[in-house]
Design a protein around this motif. Structure first.
Motif, mmCIF file in Angstrom:
data_model
loop_
_atom_site.group_PDB
_atom_site.id
_atom_site.type_symbol
_atom_site.label_atom_id
_atom_site.label_comp_id
_atom_site.label_asym_id
_atom_site.label_seq_id
_atom_site.Cartn_x
_atom_site.Cartn_y
_atom_site.Cartn_z
ATOM 1 N N GLY A 43 -70.170 22.282 27.353
ATOM 2 C CA GLY A 43 -70.026 22.512 28.788
ATOM 3 C C GLY A 43 -69.189 21.443 29.477
ATOM 4 O O GLY A 43 -68.567 21.705 30.509
ATOM 5 N N ARG A 44 -69.142 20.240 28.907
ATOM 6 C CA ARG A 44 -68.296 19.174 29.459
ATOM 7 C C ARG A 44 -66.835 19.330 29.007
ATOM 8 O O ARG A 44 -65.912 19.029 29.755
ATOM 9 N N ILE A 45 -66.653 19.783 27.770
ATOM 10 C CA ILE A 45 -65.306 19.888 27.189
ATOM 11 C C ILE A 45 -64.554 21.116 27.708
ATOM 12 O O ILE A 45 -63.350 21.065 27.957
ATOM 13 N N GLU A 46 -65.260 22.225 27.891
ATOM 14 C CA GLU A 46 -64.611 23.498 28.249
ATOM 15 C C GLU A 46 -63.751 23.417 29.507
ATOM 16 O O GLU A 46 -62.599 23.868 29.499
ATOM 17 N N PRO A 47 -64.223 22.812 30.624
ATOM 18 C CA PRO A 47 -63.355 22.772 31.805
ATOM 19 C C PRO A 47 -62.101 21.918 31.613
ATOM 20 O O PRO A 47 -61.054 22.199 32.212
#
Length: 198
Positions: free
Chosen positions: A103-107
Motif C-alpha cells: 500500500g505504500r509502494i503502489e502510489p
C-alpha cells in the motif's frame, strides 16, 4: 521351387517409422502424445483455454501412468519442474505486513507510471523516502524476453521488497502498466518472480 520375398524394403520402412515415432516421443517434453492413449484411441490436443480440471484423470481408461494429476496440463513432472516458480507460503501476520508495504509502494509506482518514468534509477530514487534498507529493497531492470529472433530487455523496472523472511512485495512499472502484489519468496530468486522458461 523358390519364392522371392519383397519383405526387405517393407521391413526398412517399418523400422524407419518406429525410429521416427520413438524420436518424436523423446522430444515432446511433457506434451501429451498419441502413444499415451489406449491403442486405437483418438487423442485431441488440449484447448489452450482448457482448465486443469479438463485434463484426463490418471484413473481414466487409457490414461498414461506418467500424467501428474491436478498440475497444469498434467504433463509428467510438471510440478517438480516448476517448483521454482511457486512462491512460498506467508504466515497471516507476514501477509498483513506485506500488504501494508504494498500500500505504500503502489502510489509511488502509479505516480512514476503517469509521469513516464520507469527506469530503475528513477524508481529507486522515488522509493528511497519510504526508508527501506538497501538489503531489503532491490530495484533492477526488466527480465530479457525473446522477441523477433533475439533477446531484448524491455524498458521498465522490477521491484522486490523483503518484508519478512516469508513475505515479499513484488512489483514492476513499465510503459504499458504497473503492478504491485504480495507473495512469499521464490525458491531460487527471492522476491523476484522467476522468468518463464522451458
Amino acid at each position: 521351387m523358390s519364392t522371392s520375398t519383397t519383405h526387405g524394403p517393407r521391413r526398412h520402412a517399418i523400422a524407419a517409422a518406429l525410429l521416427l515415432s520413438a524420436a518424436l516421443s523423446l522430444t515432446a517434453c511433457g506434451e501429451r502424445r498419441a502413444t499415451d492413449a489406449a491403442p486405437g484411441a483418438t487423442v485431441e490436443a488440449p484447448s489452450p483455454n482448457a482448465s486443469p480440471s479438463t485434463s484426463t484423470s490418471p484413473t481414466a481408461p487409457g490414461a498414461s501412468p506418467y500424467v501428474e494429476p491436478g498440475v497444469g496440463d498434467g504433463g509428467p513432472h510438471h510440478g517438480e519442474n516448476n517448483a521454482h516458480r511457486r512462491a512460498g507460503e506467508m504466515s497471516p501476520a507476514s501477509a498483513k505486513d506485506a500488504q501494508k508495504e504494498a500500500g505504500r509502494i503502489e502510489p509511488v509506482l502509479k505516480r512514476l507510471w503517469e509521469q513516464g518514468k520507469w527506469d530503475p534509477d528513477s524508481v529507486r530514487t522515488a522509493l528511497s523516502p519510504l526508508g527501506y534498507e538497501k538489503d531489503r529493497l532491490s530495484v533492477r531492470e526488466m527480465d530479457p524476453r525473446y522477441q523477433g529472433g533475439h533477446y531484448v530487455t524491455p524498458e521498465g523496472a522490477l521491484v522486490g521488497l523483503h518484508v519478512h523472511d516469508d513475505a515479499c512485495v513484488t512489483a514492476f512499472v513499465q510503459k504499458t502498466n504497473y503492478e504491485v502484489k504480495t507473495n512469499g519468496p521464490f525458491m531460487e530468486t527471492g522476491c523476484f518472480e522467476p522468468p518463464a522458461g522451458h
